[in-house]
Motif scaffolding. Structure first.
Motif, PDB file in Angstrom:
ATOM      1  N   TYR A 127     -59.806 -14.504 -22.545  1.00 58.29           N
ATOM      2  CA  TYR A 127     -59.882 -13.341 -23.419  1.00 58.29           C
ATOM      3  C   TYR A 127     -60.465 -13.676 -24.788  1.00 58.29           C
ATOM      4  CZ  TYR A 127     -57.082 -10.789 -20.000  1.00 58.29           C
ATOM      5  OH  TYR A 127     -56.643 -10.171 -18.856  1.00 58.29           O
ATOM      6  N   LEU A 128     -60.741 -14.952 -25.057  1.00 54.70           N
ATOM      7  CA  LEU A 128     -61.433 -15.360 -26.278  1.00 54.70           C
ATOM      8  C   LEU A 128     -62.653 -16.168 -25.857  1.00 54.70           C
ATOM      9  CD1 LEU A 128     -61.819 -15.665 -29.273  1.00 54.70           C
ATOM     10  CD2 LEU A 128     -60.130 -17.511 -29.291  1.00 54.70           C
ATOM     11  N   ASN A 129     -63.819 -15.640 -26.123  1.00 56.26           N
ATOM     12  CA  ASN A 129     -65.081 -16.265 -25.732  1.00 56.26           C
ATOM     13  C   ASN A 129     -65.568 -17.218 -26.853  1.00 56.26           C
ATOM     14  OD1 ASN A 129     -67.632 -16.692 -24.482  1.00 56.26           O
ATOM     15  ND2 ASN A 129     -68.528 -15.054 -25.706  1.00 56.26           N
ATOM     16  N   TYR A 130     -65.374 -18.579 -26.702  1.00 53.64           N
ATOM     17  CA  TYR A 130     -64.978 -19.192 -25.461  1.00 53.64           C
ATOM     18  C   TYR A 130     -64.067 -20.356 -25.784  1.00 53.64           C
ATOM     19  CZ  TYR A 130     -65.311 -21.944 -21.186  1.00 53.64           C
ATOM     20  OH  TYR A 130     -65.017 -22.656 -20.066  1.00 53.64           O
ATOM     21  N   ILE A 131     -62.901 -20.393 -25.129  1.00 56.50           N
ATOM     22  CA  ILE A 131     -62.026 -21.552 -25.203  1.00 56.50           C
ATOM     23  C   ILE A 131     -61.545 -21.875 -23.789  1.00 56.50           C
ATOM     24  CG2 ILE A 131     -61.273 -21.003 -27.556  1.00 56.50           C
ATOM     25  CD1 ILE A 131     -58.603 -20.072 -26.298  1.00 56.50           C
ATOM     26  N   GLU A 132     -60.923 -23.046 -23.626  1.00 56.08           N
ATOM     27  CA  GLU A 132     -60.432 -23.429 -22.305  1.00 56.08           C
ATOM     28  C   GLU A 132     -59.101 -22.745 -21.987  1.00 56.08           C
ATOM     29  OE1 GLU A 132     -62.250 -24.877 -20.298  1.00 56.08           O
ATOM     30  OE2 GLU A 132     -63.758 -25.895 -21.502  1.00 56.08           O
ATOM     31  N   GLY A 133     -58.140 -22.801 -22.927  1.00 56.40           N
ATOM     32  CA  GLY A 133     -56.916 -22.033 -22.737  1.00 56.40           C
ATOM     33  C   GLY A 133     -55.653 -22.814 -22.487  1.00 56.40           C
ATOM     34  N   ALA A 134     -55.664 -23.745 -21.493  1.00 52.44           N
ATOM     35  CA  ALA A 134     -54.419 -24.435 -21.141  1.00 52.44           C
ATOM     36  C   ALA A 134     -54.722 -25.740 -20.415  1.00 52.44           C
ATOM     37  CB  ALA A 134     -53.537 -23.544 -20.269  1.00 52.44           C
ATOM     38  N   ILE A 135     -53.793 -26.696 -20.516  1.00 54.14           N
ATOM     39  CA  ILE A 135     -53.922 -27.984 -19.841  1.00 54.14           C
ATOM     40  C   ILE A 135     -52.545 -28.404 -19.322  1.00 54.14           C
ATOM     41  CG2 ILE A 135     -53.518 -29.351 -21.927  1.00 54.14           C
ATOM     42  CD1 ILE A 135     -55.677 -31.285 -20.914  1.00 54.14           C
ATOM     43  N   TYR A 136     -52.536 -29.086 -18.160  1.00 51.76           N
ATOM     44  CA  TYR A 136     -51.290 -29.532 -17.565  1.00 51.76           C
ATOM     45  C   TYR A 136     -51.021 -30.985 -17.938  1.00 51.76           C
ATOM     46  CZ  TYR A 136     -47.803 -30.730 -14.032  1.00 51.76           C
ATOM     47  OH  TYR A 136     -46.661 -31.167 -13.382  1.00 51.76           O
ATOM     48  N   ASP A 137     -49.895 -31.208 -18.604  1.00 54.93           N
ATOM     49  CA  ASP A 137     -49.469 -32.559 -18.972  1.00 54.93           C
ATOM     50  C   ASP A 137     -48.597 -33.097 -17.841  1.00 54.93           C
ATOM     51  OD1 ASP A 137     -48.568 -34.891 -20.058  1.00 54.93           O
ATOM     52  OD2 ASP A 137     -47.731 -34.004 -21.884  1.00 54.93           O
ATOM     53  N   ALA A 138     -49.187 -33.982 -17.011  1.00 49.93           N
ATOM     54  CA  ALA A 138     -48.465 -34.481 -15.842  1.00 49.93           C
ATOM     55  C   ALA A 138     -47.251 -35.312 -16.235  1.00 49.93           C
ATOM     56  CB  ALA A 138     -49.409 -35.311 -14.969  1.00 49.93           C
ATOM     57  N   ASP A 139     -47.347 -36.068 -17.318  1.00 48.72           N
ATOM     58  CA  ASP A 139     -46.219 -36.903 -17.738  1.00 48.72           C
ATOM     59  C   ASP A 139     -45.013 -36.055 -18.128  1.00 48.72           C
ATOM     60  OD1 ASP A 139     -47.747 -39.142 -17.304  1.00 48.72           O
ATOM     61  OD2 ASP A 139     -48.479 -39.237 -19.381  1.00 48.72           O
ATOM     62  N   ALA A 140     -45.253 -34.977 -18.829  1.00 51.62           N
ATOM     63  CA  ALA A 140     -44.153 -34.107 -19.261  1.00 51.62           C
ATOM     64  C   ALA A 140     -43.880 -32.992 -18.256  1.00 51.62           C
ATOM     65  CB  ALA A 140     -44.481 -33.502 -20.618  1.00 51.62           C
ATOM     66  N   ASP A 141     -44.720 -32.908 -17.216  1.00 45.65           N
ATOM     67  CA  ASP A 141     -44.606 -31.832 -16.224  1.00 45.65           C
ATOM     68  C   ASP A 141     -44.550 -30.474 -16.921  1.00 45.65           C
ATOM     69  OD1 ASP A 141     -44.461 -30.685 -13.720  1.00 45.65           O
ATOM     70  OD2 ASP A 141     -42.281 -30.801 -13.601  1.00 45.65           O
TER      71      ASP A 141
END
Length: 485
Positions: free
Chosen positions: A365-379
């Motif tokens: 909804y904001l042109n342009y960003i990625e938005g989110a990332i998954y931190d596997a260590d912290a789950d």
């Protein structure tokens, strides 16, 4: 008496025929005067009734005169011909620019755009990512793509066509819209024969591109069901550009939705919508880990109001970001965003547009960003905190020329999202996370005759990754556009 009625019928029929020859019924001018056709029908009906009455009153006279029989037969044939013309005539429909489909109550409007874009990149070869400007992935300084200069590209794929229909029901008029364009190019990564990219083969042979759905919805009163511009996007108060993608810092999205709007005179329009959820989550290597895994649609709320000085809009969105790889990696996080925009009448026909959009986990909804990332260590899913601005000014000295100056930018802020990106090395490179992106556009659009636009726009864009790398683009975009209405 019979001769007088017959003569009147023949004269009336001749007038209608001459009118048909002088101005075809399917022209917009004829469609603007349906009352003339109704008057003709009423007069024909009256004369036919008088003719039938005379024939019934004096059957022996009509039967005893061969001339009368022939004249009556000729009049009846003429009447039948005129009634056929009436049934086939095209009249104005219930929606602007439409016509009534003969034999039905359906109003139909057919429209389209034939368009050519000619792009020349002086600096920053971004054409293999997107022929239109896409600043977030600009090639970085010192890379082969960043070192290349001067490249041309011509395409007509943004041409489009569409249909609008008004269907009357006992409860009111239902509006339906269906529109598509041809901006569905196979990207460079798809290879075809001879091992060459599929888009290269297409350009060398036919320059044909696949049909792409833009709009497909039905609307009854305040209820809209189907696909169209996102409710979170303020289309009416968006700055005009020659570039197909437009500026960064705002919202550009079409998606399936269910929307309801409630209009009030003093307080404006209130809208609520449930829209398709398709934001994605990156893994710790920067690849898309999960897309469209939300268990519920996005919720959008909106308020609009017009004023003597212009118009304004305020919007809010919330969406669920979810990871589930089926192998134990799971996470749920809610993203949100807010936006406000306005159009201001400055002087004469000049317009000023302003917009701000921001949030955490706002994603596409904001042109342009990625938005989110998954931190596997912290789950855990970490969301990007970002904001964007768009400002545009349209100077319109005459009805046939307008100049547009537009600037847009996005910027993110340090939080857990940027920490994970830096820790995992996805803060650099062409597809690395950006600290900021900027884009400026300026140029005139000429309308030499009605239905034709000729535009020329200079574009400058730049970006900086979290690692401090920079990329630049300078280009010129020519537009030739022909409207079919």
């Amino acid at each position: 008496m019979l001769r007088g009625i017959s003569t009147a019928l023949l004269l009336l029929g001749a007038s209608a025929a001459l009118a048909d020859q002088a101005q075809p019924a399917a022209t917009p001018q004829a469609a603007q005067h349906p009352s003339d056709l109704e008057d003709l029908r009423a007069e024909l009906k009256r004369l036919r009734e008088e003719l039938d009455a005379l024939k019934a009153a004096k059957p022996e006279a009509a039967a005893g005169s061969a001339f009368a029989q022939g004249e009556s037969s000729e009049v009846e044939e003429r009447l039948d011909l005129l009634e056929v013309k009436q049934e086939d005539a095209v009249v104005a429909g219930d929606i602007p620019g439409s016509f009534r489909v003969p034999g039905t109550d359906i109003s139909l409007r057919i429209y389209g755009i034939a368009e050519l874009n000619w792009i020349h990149d002086f600096e920053g070869d971004n054409t293999d990512i997107d022929y239109a400007t896409f600043s977030p992935y600009l090639p970085l300084e010192g890379t082969p793509a960043g070192n290349r200069k001067n490249r041309d590209f011509l395409t007509a794929r943004t041409s489009r066509f569409g249909f609008e229909a008004g269907i009357p029901t006992r409860l009111g008029l239902i509006g339906v819209k269906l529109e598509g364009d041809f901006n569905n190019e196979p990207r460079t990564g798809d290879t075809a024969q001879y091992g060459s990219p599929r888009n290269v083969i297409t350009q060398q042979q036919t320059s044909s591109y696949g049909l792409r759905l833009r709009h497909a919805y039905g609307q009854f009163g305040g209820l809209l069901i189907g696909q169209t511009w996102s409710t979170f996007m303020d289309v009416d108060n968006y700055p005009e550009t020659v570039d197909f993608n437009g500026p960064v810092g705002g919202t550009i999205s079409r998606q399936p939705q269910i929307r309801f709007s409630y209009v009030t005179q003093p307080a404006g329009t209130f809208t609520v919508a449930l829209e398709n959820s398709s934001s994605y989550v990156l893994d710790d290597e920067g690849a898309v880990m999960a897309s469209s895994l939300s268990r519920m649609p996005d919720l959008v709320l909106r308020w609009d109001k017009g004023f003597e000085w212009g118009a304004t809009s305020v919007r809010a969105v919330t969406q669920e970001l979810r990871v589930d790889d089926g192998e134990g990696a799971e996470g749920i996080r809610r993203g949100w965003g807010a936006a406000a925009s306005a159009l201001v009448k400055v002087r004469g026909k000049d317009l000023l547009t302003l917009g701000v959009t921001g949030g955490e986990g706002i994603g596409r909804y904001l042109n342009y960003i990625e938005g989110a990332i998954y931190d596997a260590d912290a789950d855990r899913i970490e969301v990007e905190r970002a904001i964007g601005f768009v400002v545009g000014y349209q100077f319109k000295p005459t009805p046939w020329v307008r100049f547009n100056l537009v600037y847009g930018m996005t910027r993110n802020f340090d939080n857990a999202f940027t920490e994970v990106a830096v820790a995992n090395g996805i803060d650099s490179g062409r597809f690395g996370i950006n600290r900021w992106v900027q884009q400026a556009q300026f140029g005139p659009i000429f309308t030499p005759v009605q239905g034709v636009d000729l535009g020329l726009e200079a574009i400058w864009a730049a970006r900086e990754t979290l690692a401090g790398e920079r990329g630049y683009l300078t280009r010129l975009n020519f537009l030739g556009r022909y409207y079919i209405n």
